[in-house]
Scaffold this motif. Sequence first.
Motif, PDB file in Angstrom:
ATOM      1  N   GLU A  88      -3.972 -16.126   8.461  1.00 50.25           N
ATOM      2  CA  GLU A  88      -3.335 -16.351   7.172  1.00 50.25           C
ATOM      3  C   GLU A  88      -2.801 -15.029   6.622  1.00 50.25           C
ATOM      4  N   VAL A  89      -1.537 -15.046   6.289  1.00 41.98           N
ATOM      5  CA  VAL A  89      -0.917 -13.844   5.731  1.00 41.98           C
ATOM      6  C   VAL A  89      -1.323 -13.694   4.264  1.00 41.98           C
ATOM      7  N   GLN A  90      -1.776 -12.499   3.927  1.00 42.07           N
ATOM      8  CA  GLN A  90      -2.122 -12.206   2.541  1.00 42.07           C
ATOM      9  C   GLN A  90      -1.586 -10.842   2.157  1.00 42.07           C
ATOM     10  N   LEU A  91      -1.095 -10.752   0.940  1.00 41.29           N
ATOM     11  CA  LEU A  91      -0.637  -9.490   0.385  1.00 41.29           C
ATOM     12  C   LEU A  91      -1.374  -9.263  -0.931  1.00 41.29           C
ATOM     13  N   GLN A  92      -1.787  -8.045  -1.152  1.00 43.64           N
ATOM     14  CA  GLN A  92      -2.509  -7.728  -2.381  1.00 43.64           C
ATOM     15  C   GLN A  92      -1.969  -6.445  -2.974  1.00 43.64           C
ATOM     16  N   ALA A  93      -1.412  -6.572  -4.156  1.00 41.78           N
ATOM     17  CA  ALA A  93      -0.842  -5.425  -4.850  1.00 41.78           C
ATOM     18  C   ALA A  93      -1.874  -4.805  -5.779  1.00 41.78           C
ATOM     19  N   SER A  94      -1.823  -3.508  -5.909  1.00 41.80           N
ATOM     20  CA  SER A  94      -2.732  -2.805  -6.803  1.00 41.80           C
ATOM     21  C   SER A  94      -2.071  -1.539  -7.305  1.00 41.80           C
ATOM     22  N   GLY A  95      -2.691  -0.928  -8.282  1.00 44.24           N
ATOM     23  CA  GLY A  95      -2.226   0.375  -8.749  1.00 44.24           C
ATOM     24  C   GLY A  95      -1.465   0.379 -10.044  1.00 44.24           C
ATOM     25  N   GLY A  96      -1.215  -0.781 -10.619  1.00 44.55           N
ATOM     26  CA  GLY A  96      -0.511  -0.803 -11.893  1.00 44.55           C
ATOM     27  C   GLY A  96      -1.388  -0.266 -13.009  1.00 44.55           C
ATOM     28  N   GLY A  97      -0.815  -0.245 -14.177  1.00 43.29           N
ATOM     29  CA  GLY A  97      -1.563   0.238 -15.325  1.00 43.29           C
ATOM     30  C   GLY A  97      -0.632   0.775 -16.374  1.00 43.29           C
ATOM     31  N   LEU A  98      -1.181   1.640 -17.186  1.00 37.32           N
ATOM     32  CA  LEU A  98      -0.416   2.220 -18.284  1.00 37.32           C
ATOM     33  C   LEU A  98       0.111   3.584 -17.878  1.00 37.32           C
ATOM     34  N   GLY A  99       1.433   3.744 -17.984  1.00 39.81           N
ATOM     35  CA  GLY A  99       2.044   5.027 -17.698  1.00 39.81           C
ATOM     36  C   GLY A  99       2.809   5.517 -18.899  1.00 39.81           C
ATOM     37  N   GLN A 100       3.104   6.768 -18.904  1.00 35.49           N
ATOM     38  CA  GLN A 100       3.859   7.347 -20.007  1.00 35.49           C
ATOM     39  C   GLN A 100       5.290   7.622 -19.580  1.00 35.49           C
ATOM     40  N   THR A 101       6.175   7.592 -20.539  1.00 39.27           N
ATOM     41  CA  THR A 101       7.569   7.912 -20.259  1.00 39.27           C
ATOM     42  C   THR A 101       7.646   9.280 -19.604  1.00 39.27           C
ATOM     43  N   GLY A 102       8.332   9.315 -18.470  1.00 42.24           N
ATOM     44  CA  GLY A 102       8.444  10.557 -17.721  1.00 42.24           C
ATOM     45  C   GLY A 102       7.316  10.782 -16.738  1.00 42.24           C
ATOM     46  N   GLY A 103       6.319   9.930 -16.786  1.00 39.43           N
ATOM     47  CA  GLY A 103       5.167  10.087 -15.911  1.00 39.43           C
ATOM     48  C   GLY A 103       5.330   9.340 -14.600  1.00 39.43           C
ATOM     49  N   SER A 104       4.216   9.203 -13.881  1.00 40.94           N
ATOM     50  CA  SER A 104       4.243   8.596 -12.552  1.00 40.94           C
ATOM     51  C   SER A 104       3.126   7.580 -12.386  1.00 40.94           C
ATOM     52  N   LEU A 105       3.391   6.612 -11.547  1.00 37.22           N
ATOM     53  CA  LEU A 105       2.387   5.659 -11.110  1.00 37.22           C
ATOM     54  C   LEU A 105       2.661   5.332  -9.644  1.00 37.22           C
ATOM     55  N   ARG A 106       1.614   4.984  -8.933  1.00 36.49           N
ATOM     56  CA  ARG A 106       1.774   4.578  -7.532  1.00 36.49           C
ATOM     57  C   ARG A 106       1.202   3.187  -7.370  1.00 36.49           C
ATOM     58  N   LEU A 107       2.007   2.302  -6.797  1.00 37.80           N
ATOM     59  CA  LEU A 107       1.554   0.961  -6.465  1.00 37.80           C
ATOM     60  C   LEU A 107       1.315   0.879  -4.964  1.00 37.80           C
ATOM     61  N   SER A 108       0.383   0.031  -4.584  1.00 40.69           N
ATOM     62  CA  SER A 108       0.101  -0.145  -3.173  1.00 40.69           C
ATOM     63  C   SER A 108       0.009  -1.631  -2.853  1.00 40.69           C
ATOM     64  N   CYS A 109       0.516  -2.000  -1.698  1.00 38.74           N
ATOM     65  CA  CYS A 109       0.461  -3.387  -1.242  1.00 38.74           C
ATOM     66  C   CYS A 109      -0.288  -3.407   0.089  1.00 38.74           C
ATOM     67  N   ALA A 110      -1.449  -3.991   0.080  1.00 38.71           N
ATOM     68  CA  ALA A 110      -2.246  -4.129   1.295  1.00 38.71           C
ATOM     69  C   ALA A 110      -1.970  -5.489   1.916  1.00 38.71           C
ATOM     70  N   THR A 111      -1.769  -5.502   3.219  1.00 41.46           N
ATOM     71  CA  THR A 111      -1.482  -6.764   3.892  1.00 41.46           C
ATOM     72  C   THR A 111      -2.563  -7.096   4.915  1.00 41.46           C
TER      73      THR A 111
END
Length: 128
Positions: free
Chosen positions: A1-24
């Motif tokens: 069974e194919v599954q994808l799981q996204a993570s890493g979101g949250g609160l960021g500030q203007t001009g800042g950075s965030l990293r999202l990850s998708c595990a399969t």
Amino acid sequence: EVQLQASGGGLGQTGGSLRLSCATSGMTFDDVAMCWFRQAPGKEREVVSCITPSNGDRVYTDSVKGRFTISGDNTKATVDLLMNSLKSDDTAEYYCAAAWQLTAAQAIRISYKRFEYWGQGTQVTVSS
């Protein structure tokens, strides 16, 4: 069974950075395009970026070019989205998705409705 799981979101500030990850799981990165989409309240889901993991080709929608970077790890079967220089317009629910027998260049042009597999969304909120 194919599954994808996204993570890493949250609160960021203007001009800042965030990293999202998708595990399969239940899939390989052969002959597949992996994409990140986002959907803001009241708006239609839109593609952000796609990658062909087998050869590293990547494409971006105009609004994120030069700010976001998509990458894939074929060994771990993960796809990341590094988001720099965040803007308030980046606030949305972000989703990863997979489409077989497409390249990144093809996948970024088709409707999100044609993508077969989706991870659950991860919320990104950018505040000033």
